[in-house]
Structures are given as structure tokens and as C-alpha cells.
Design an enzyme around this catalytic site. Sequence first.
Site, mmCIF file in Angstrom:
data_model
loop_
_atom_site.group_PDB
_atom_site.id
_atom_site.type_symbol
_atom_site.label_atom_id
_atom_site.label_comp_id
_atom_site.label_asym_id
_atom_site.label_seq_id
_atom_site.Cartn_x
_atom_site.Cartn_y
_atom_site.Cartn_z
ATOM 1 N NE ARG A 162 -4.084 -1.852 0.250
ATOM 2 C CZ ARG A 162 -4.092 -3.110 -0.213
ATOM 3 N NH1 ARG A 162 -3.034 -3.601 -0.828
ATOM 4 N NH2 ARG A 162 -5.162 -3.876 -0.082
ATOM 5 C CB SER A 237 -8.737 -1.352 4.070
ATOM 6 O OG SER A 237 -9.013 -2.649 3.614
ATOM 7 C CD GLU A 333 -5.936 1.069 1.670
ATOM 8 O OE1 GLU A 333 -5.742 -0.075 2.099
ATOM 9 O OE2 GLU A 333 -6.800 1.350 0.813
HETATM 10 P P1 FAD Z 1 -8.682 8.513 -5.749
HETATM 11 O O1 FAD Z 1 -9.457 8.141 -4.545
HETATM 12 O O2 FAD Z 1 -9.299 9.485 -6.689
HETATM 13 O O3 FAD Z 1 -7.252 9.028 -5.301
HETATM 14 C C1 FAD Z 1 -6.475 8.307 -4.377
HETATM 15 C C2 FAD Z 1 -5.087 8.964 -4.286
HETATM 16 O O4 FAD Z 1 -4.408 8.824 -5.522
HETATM 17 C C3 FAD Z 1 -5.158 10.468 -4.029
HETATM 18 O O5 FAD Z 1 -4.055 10.825 -3.229
HETATM 19 C C4 FAD Z 1 -5.026 11.088 -5.408
HETATM 20 O O6 FAD Z 1 -4.464 12.379 -5.409
HETATM 21 C C5 FAD Z 1 -4.107 10.096 -6.095
HETATM 22 N N1 FAD Z 1 -4.359 9.982 -7.541
HETATM 23 C C6 FAD Z 1 -5.493 9.517 -8.130
HETATM 24 N N2 FAD Z 1 -5.323 9.486 -9.462
HETATM 25 C C7 FAD Z 1 -4.076 9.937 -9.715
HETATM 26 C C8 FAD Z 1 -3.319 10.139 -10.904
HETATM 27 N N3 FAD Z 1 -3.804 9.881 -12.120
HETATM 28 N N4 FAD Z 1 -2.061 10.629 -10.782
HETATM 29 C C9 FAD Z 1 -1.543 10.924 -9.575
HETATM 30 N N5 FAD Z 1 -2.209 10.747 -8.409
HETATM 31 C C10 FAD Z 1 -3.451 10.263 -8.492
HETATM 32 N N6 FAD Z 1 -7.582 -0.761 -2.671
HETATM 33 C C11 FAD Z 1 -6.766 -1.837 -2.774
HETATM 34 O O7 FAD Z 1 -5.558 -1.674 -2.935
HETATM 35 N N7 FAD Z 1 -7.249 -3.108 -2.684
HETATM 36 C C12 FAD Z 1 -8.554 -3.359 -2.504
HETATM 37 O O8 FAD Z 1 -8.948 -4.510 -2.430
HETATM 38 C C13 FAD Z 1 -9.450 -2.260 -2.417
HETATM 39 N N8 FAD Z 1 -10.766 -2.464 -2.207
HETATM 40 C C14 FAD Z 1 -11.607 -1.399 -2.123
HETATM 41 C C15 FAD Z 1 -12.982 -1.650 -1.943
HETATM 42 C C16 FAD Z 1 -13.876 -0.593 -1.866
HETATM 43 C C17 FAD Z 1 -15.346 -0.885 -1.685
HETATM 44 C C18 FAD Z 1 -13.401 0.741 -1.986
HETATM 45 C C19 FAD Z 1 -14.373 1.884 -1.948
HETATM 46 C C20 FAD Z 1 -12.051 0.997 -2.147
HETATM 47 C C21 FAD Z 1 -11.132 -0.069 -2.215
HETATM 48 N N9 FAD Z 1 -9.751 0.128 -2.375
HETATM 49 C C22 FAD Z 1 -8.911 -0.950 -2.502
HETATM 50 C C23 FAD Z 1 -9.196 1.491 -2.420
HETATM 51 C C24 FAD Z 1 -9.260 2.147 -3.820
HETATM 52 O O9 FAD Z 1 -10.137 1.436 -4.657
HETATM 53 C C25 FAD Z 1 -7.889 2.181 -4.484
HETATM 54 O O10 FAD Z 1 -6.980 2.880 -3.677
HETATM 55 C C26 FAD Z 1 -7.933 2.863 -5.855
HETATM 56 O O11 FAD Z 1 -6.712 2.684 -6.529
HETATM 57 C C27 FAD Z 1 -8.232 4.349 -5.762
HETATM 58 O O12 FAD Z 1 -8.457 4.827 -7.082
HETATM 59 P P2 FAD Z 1 -9.176 6.182 -7.355
HETATM 60 O O13 FAD Z 1 -9.060 6.472 -8.810
HETATM 61 O O14 FAD Z 1 -10.544 6.163 -6.812
HETATM 62 O O15 FAD Z 1 -8.262 7.189 -6.541
HETATM 63 N N1 EPU Z 2 -10.699 -9.812 10.439
HETATM 64 C C1 EPU Z 2 -11.416 -9.852 11.618
HETATM 65 N N2 EPU Z 2 -12.513 -9.053 11.723
HETATM 66 C C2 EPU Z 2 -12.931 -8.244 10.722
HETATM 67 C C3 EPU Z 2 -12.191 -8.202 9.521
HETATM 68 C C4 EPU Z 2 -11.074 -8.998 9.416
HETATM 69 O O1 EPU Z 2 -11.076 -10.570 12.535
HETATM 70 O O2 EPU Z 2 -13.938 -7.560 10.901
HETATM 71 C C5 EPU Z 2 -9.498 -10.675 10.334
HETATM 72 C C6 EPU Z 2 -9.791 -12.128 10.003
HETATM 73 O O3 EPU Z 2 -8.848 -12.893 10.708
HETATM 74 C C7 EPU Z 2 -9.488 -12.231 8.544
HETATM 75 C C8 EPU Z 2 -8.359 -11.229 8.383
HETATM 76 O O4 EPU Z 2 -8.679 -10.183 9.290
HETATM 77 O O5 EPU Z 2 -9.067 -13.498 8.184
HETATM 78 C C9 EPU Z 2 -8.185 -10.656 6.997
HETATM 79 O O6 EPU Z 2 -9.414 -10.089 6.553
HETATM 80 P P1 EPU Z 2 -9.703 -9.902 4.990
HETATM 81 O O7 EPU Z 2 -9.378 -11.146 4.248
HETATM 82 O O8 EPU Z 2 -11.065 -9.342 4.842
HETATM 83 O O9 EPU Z 2 -8.623 -8.874 4.523
HETATM 84 P P2 EPU Z 2 -8.083 -7.529 5.158
HETATM 85 O O10 EPU Z 2 -6.697 -7.751 5.641
HETATM 86 O O11 EPU Z 2 -9.053 -6.935 6.108
HETATM 87 C C10 EPU Z 2 -6.944 -6.772 2.940
HETATM 88 C C11 EPU Z 2 -6.864 -5.505 2.161
HETATM 89 C C12 EPU Z 2 -8.084 -5.364 1.277
HETATM 90 C C13 EPU Z 2 -8.136 -6.536 0.319
HETATM 91 C C14 EPU Z 2 -8.202 -7.827 1.126
HETATM 92 C C15 EPU Z 2 -8.096 -9.052 0.234
HETATM 93 C C16 EPU Z 2 -5.520 -3.969 3.440
HETATM 94 C C17 EPU Z 2 -5.488 -2.742 4.274
HETATM 95 N N3 EPU Z 2 -6.713 -4.366 3.037
HETATM 96 O O12 EPU Z 2 -8.045 -6.619 3.829
HETATM 97 O O13 EPU Z 2 -7.949 -4.171 0.522
HETATM 98 O O14 EPU Z 2 -9.247 -6.442 -0.545
HETATM 99 O O15 EPU Z 2 -7.095 -7.886 2.062
HETATM 100 O O16 EPU Z 2 -6.808 -9.145 -0.282
HETATM 101 O O17 EPU Z 2 -4.467 -4.530 3.131
HETATM 102 C C18 EPU Z 2 -8.381 -1.829 0.552
HETATM 103 O O18 EPU Z 2 -7.164 -1.682 0.518
HETATM 104 O O19 EPU Z 2 -9.187 -0.887 0.547
HETATM 105 C C19 EPU Z 2 -8.914 -3.196 0.616
HETATM 106 C C20 EPU Z 2 -10.218 -3.469 0.716
#
Ligand code: FAD
Ligand code: EPU
Length: 337
Positions: A162, A237, A333
Site C-alpha cells: 500500500r 479498508s 490507508e
Molecule cells: P482517488 O481516490 O481518486 O485518489 C487516491 C489517491 O491517488 C489520491 O491521493 C489522489 O491524489 C491520487 N491519484 C489519483 N489518481 C491519480 C493520478 N492519475 N495521478 C496521480 N495521483 C493520483 N484498494 C486496494 O488496494 N485493494 C482493494 O482490495 C481495495 N478495495 C476497495 C474496496 C472498496 C469498496 C473501496 C471503496 C475501495 C477499495 N480500495 C482498494 C481502495 C481504492 O479502490 C484504491 O486505492 C484505488 O486505486 C483508488 O483509485 P481512485 O481512482 O478512486 O483514486
Molecule cells: N478480520 C477480523 N474481523 C474483521 C475483519 C477482518 O477478525 O472484521 C481478520 C480475520 O482474521 C481475517 C483477516 O482479518 O481473516 C483478513 O481479513 P480480509 O481477508 O477481509 O482482509 P483484510 O486484511 O481486512 C486486505 C486488504 C483489502 C483486500 C483484502 C483481500 C488492506 C489494508 N486491506 O483486507 O484491501 O481487498 O485484504 O486481499 O491490506 C483496501 O485496501 O481498501 C482493501 C479493501
Amino acid sequence: MTYQQHIPLRPFNTFGIEAEARHYCEIHSVSDLQAIARQQGDEPMHILGGGSNVLLTGPVQGRVLHIRIPGRNVEAVSGNTALVAAGAGENWHDFVQWCLAQSLGGLENLSLIPGSVGASPIQNIGAYGVELKDVFHSLEAVRLSDGELVTMDAADCAFGYRDSFFKREGKGRYAIVKVYFQLTTSKHRLRLDYGAIRDTLKEMNVAHPDIHDISRAIIQIRQSKLPDPALIGNAGSFFKNPETEADTWQRLSELHPGMPHFPLPDGRVKIPAGWLIEQCGWKGFREGDAGCYDKQALVLVNYGQATGQEILSLARRIAASVQERFGMVIEPEVNVW
Ligand code: FAD
Ligand code: EPU
């Protein structure tokens, strides 16, 4: 390319927070972005993609540049590797599905992550055993101080968990305009080991999965635990999972039996912040419209009218209680604006 004044940003952030941009401009081409950077290089600029990883805590001062640069293309194929390019404004999940439709492998585990292609390198997006860095080739970005178009490879981007150059030394200095990916055209490397992937495929009655099955399984898993931003505001997250030395985890796990952990290649240990937060009693907590999601404690939610300040204040209380109980610092994050 003209700025609009006082533009409401609620439709442009998945938390659904109401806040206005004093000066807002949609960017549809690299040359427009370069022209803006040359004119206004010394003014603060906020680059906005899909708004799925930002928390708006008040009116956004400075200029908001909303990146909408389109384009996706297979640039070259060599052996079983394809070099694929996508404009920063492309929707990430649509791009993943476009690649899958052409049987290009590598992005399937990253299905259904919200946001834009251009933001994917910023935090080196990751899910279900794959990170952007695993499929990344290079990117093009406009340097905001002088409008210069620069190319960066993986080493320049300094990807971590991240994390990247763009969250550190490069913070606020570049707008990414295009990303190049290295994908496979055949003999795809299937990544099935993370979490519930195998079990979900079994439930789907898939004995010999391909990249399309994996994408479908990931989508199913994600939909079962993460809130859909179209229904409940959130940014995924809110915190990163903390990483710690193995002996610290050992000591903590004796004090708190059952603490889950994931060993890292460098010998350190990752502890799920969701577990720490749940243990502190926050899971399902709600105060006004700000809350901690009841199916995933790592996700903070806006049930409707929460302000960014309310979400931020809840996040601070959660982090403080985790630190008090476990002595562990959890870092956001989400990018707080
Ligand atoms: P924004 O929210 O618009 O911007 C995020 C940051 O990036 C800001 O600092 C912005 O200035 C910068 N930025 C955006 N675009 C550019 C660009 N073109 N050039 C330079 N800087 C830029 N993230 C994960 O890693 N794994 C996940 O599994 C995951 N699951 C998610 C689930 C949900 C339901 C949600 C809502 C979010 C999740 N995220 C996850 C977080 C998010 O989707 C990612 O961080 C994504 O890459 C953000 O993209 P965005 O275009 O919306 O960025
Ligand atoms: N857990 C709990 N309680 C909760 C949630 C999680 O106990 O309410 C514990 C469980 O032990 C579970 C573990 O956490 O097994 C991991 O949970 P999960 O698999 O849901 O993944 P996470 O670590 O919470 C990360 C990423 C997600 C990504 C998933 C799958 C980060 C900060 N988050 O979540 O990314 O989708 O793994 O790879 O690394 C995001 O970055 O926005 C995001 C959603």
C-alpha cells in the site's frame, strides 16, 4: 479547458461526503494537463481519480484536477507476454474485464477494485495475493512543477505494501496519465492460494479454474464482505494492516491468544487490523451516520450524511483504542484531504 468554481464533490467520492472544490477542472488529454501545469505549476493541485480512496474533511482549497484521460491498447505481444497500456482515467474494473475479454491474464485477482487506472500505482493496489507491482511495466506522468512528461519504471516507483514513491517523495508532484502492464496471453499463472479463493471456486463447482473463473470468484468474495459504495459510502479498508517484528507478534499473541497473523517474506509478520479493531469492540459501531462496517471492521462507512470530520474523528478514536489495548499503531490507508 476551463475551471469551474464551487463544484460539489459528493458524486466524485465513494465515501459520499459533501465538500466543494473551489476550482475544478476535468482533464481529458495529456496536453491539457501539461498546459495547466505550465501555467500554474506552483499552485497546490489535488489530483482526483475515482475518489475511492480519499476522505474529504472540508472544502478543497487549491485546484482539483479530475483525471478523465481515456484509452486502452495492446501495444505489443512477444512470446506469451503482452504489453498493454491504459489511460489514467479508465475505470479499473472495466479495464480488468476488457483484458479478460481478450484472454489476457494477470489482473483477475484485482477484479472489482473501485477507482481509476491512474491511481493504481499510487498505493500499489492489492488484493487476493496479487499487487499491482506484479503486473506493472511502467508509467507516464506529468510533472506538475513544469508540465514535463516523464516515464517511470518499477524501480522508480518504489512499490511497497500500500505504498509507493507517490505517497512519499513524489507526493503531490506528479499526475499519472498512462500505465503499462505486462500481462500473459497464454500459460497464465493462476493465483489461488489466498483466503477463500479455492473454497469459493469449489462452491461454484469449478474443478479446473481459468482466469475468468478466478475473476468471478473474487467478485463473489468481495461482494459478500465489502459494502457497495453505491449503497453505503466507504473507501474500502480505512487503515493498513500493521507489520511487525516476529518477536513482537510472539509476545502479543501470548497476551492475546487467537491473534491471526500472516508471515512476510522478510521474516516480519502482518497482523490484520480488522481483527484488532473488532477486538476493541468497534465492529458494527455507529454514531450518527459514521460507522464501522458490521461485516468488515477495517471499513469505515458513511450511512448518509456523515461529514469527513466525523469519519476522521471516529478513525482517530479507533486507532487510539487499538494502540491502548495492543500497543500497535495503525496508519490510515485512505488519503485525507
Ligand atoms: P482517488 O481516490 O481518486 O485518489 C487516491 C489517491 O491517488 C489520491 O491521493 C489522489 O491524489 C491520487 N491519484 C489519483 N489518481 C491519480 C493520478 N492519475 N495521478 C496521480 N495521483 C493520483 N484498494 C486496494 O488496494 N485493494 C482493494 O482490495 C481495495 N478495495 C476497495 C474496496 C472498496 C469498496 C473501496 C471503496 C475501495 C477499495 N480500495 C482498494 C481502495 C481504492 O479502490 C484504491 O486505492 C484505488 O486505486 C483508488 O483509485 P481512485 O481512482 O478512486 O483514486
Ligand atoms: N478480520 C477480523 N474481523 C474483521 C475483519 C477482518 O477478525 O472484521 C481478520 C480475520 O482474521 C481475517 C483477516 O482479518 O481473516 C483478513 O481479513 P480480509 O481477508 O477481509 O482482509 P483484510 O486484511 O481486512 C486486505 C486488504 C483489502 C483486500 C483484502 C483481500 C488492506 C489494508 N486491506 O483486507 O484491501 O481487498 O485484504 O486481499 O491490506 C483496501 O485496501 O481498501 C482493501 C479493501
